[in-house]
Enzyme design. Structure first.
Site, PDB file in Angstrom:
ATOM      1  CG  LEU A   1      -2.041  -1.096   1.162  1.00 15.31           C
ATOM      2  CD1 LEU A   1      -2.825  -1.109   2.474  1.00 15.31           C
ATOM      3  CD2 LEU A   1      -2.974  -0.894  -0.021  1.00 15.31           C
ATOM      4  CG  HIS A  19       5.895  -2.702   5.996  1.00 17.46           C
ATOM      5  ND1 HIS A  19       6.355  -1.630   5.262  1.00 17.46           N
ATOM      6  CD2 HIS A  19       4.995  -3.337   5.218  1.00 17.46           C
ATOM      7  CE1 HIS A  19       5.754  -1.625   4.080  1.00 17.46           C
ATOM      8  NE2 HIS A  19       4.931  -2.649   4.023  1.00 17.46           N
TER       9      HIS A  19
HETATM   10 NI    NI Z   1       3.698  -3.277   2.486  1.00 16.94          NI
END
Ligand code: NI
Length: 172
Positions: free
Chosen positions: A95, A140
């Site tokens: 995203l 992340h």
């Molecule tokens: Ni990601």
């Protein structure tokens, strides 16, 4: 309900190693509620807290996108990856990288422990898309991005699009 803005590639928070969550208090519960709204709005599979600008060790995965029958939304707080096995190549998006999809090789299966919102530890042992999502989101919170796994050749092909994304991110 609040949808928080998702930060894009180029925002330094995506490169931060996120800090452990010491107490699961109301601010953490509010953050999770907002992350769920944000993930559903974006129609994504997973979202890490630093993608909404909060560098804490927390991510969510919406399994309904992967397995509509058995799917559920899972919250991972202070996750730890214990073992991984195998290797497979799958196409991934993120995203924080709108419209960029890349074939990425990662482990095929994973065993991870984490805390839920009540502070109870749970273990997930899985493979396929669920394992893939866990490994992507875990990256992340370590400040690692999916493009870090691509070949120099893939990176060369993407250079222009990444640069534009970085510029939009800075001016946003
Ligand atoms: Ni990601």
């Amino acid at each position: 309900m609040a949808i928080r803005p998702i930060v894009w590639y180029g925002d330094p928070v995506l490169r931060e190693k996120s800090a452990p969550i010491e107490t699961i208090d109301q601010s953490v519960r509010d953050l999770v509620t907002d992350m769920i709204d944000t993930l559903r709005d974006a129609e994504g599979i997973g979202l890490a807290a630093n993608q909404v600008g909060v560098a804490q060790r927390l991510f969510i995965i919406d399994l309904a996108k992967i397995d509509p029958v058995h799917g559920d939304l899972v919250v991972f707080i202070n996750p730890e990856i214990h073992t991984t096995d195998g290797a497979c190549e799958l196409e991934e998006g993120c995203l924080s990288f709108p419209d960029i999809y890349q074939k990425i090789t990662r482990a095929e299966s994973v065993r991870v422990t984490a805390l839920d919102l009540d502070g109870n530890e749970f273990t997930v042992e899985t493979d396929g898309m669920y394992a893939r999502a866990i490994l992507h989101e875990y990256d992340h919170i370590e400040g690692v991005l999916f493009i870090d796994h691509i070949s120099p050749f893939q990176r060369t092909l993407l250079r222009g699009r990444l640069k534009r994304l970085q510029q939009q991110s800075v001016s946003a």
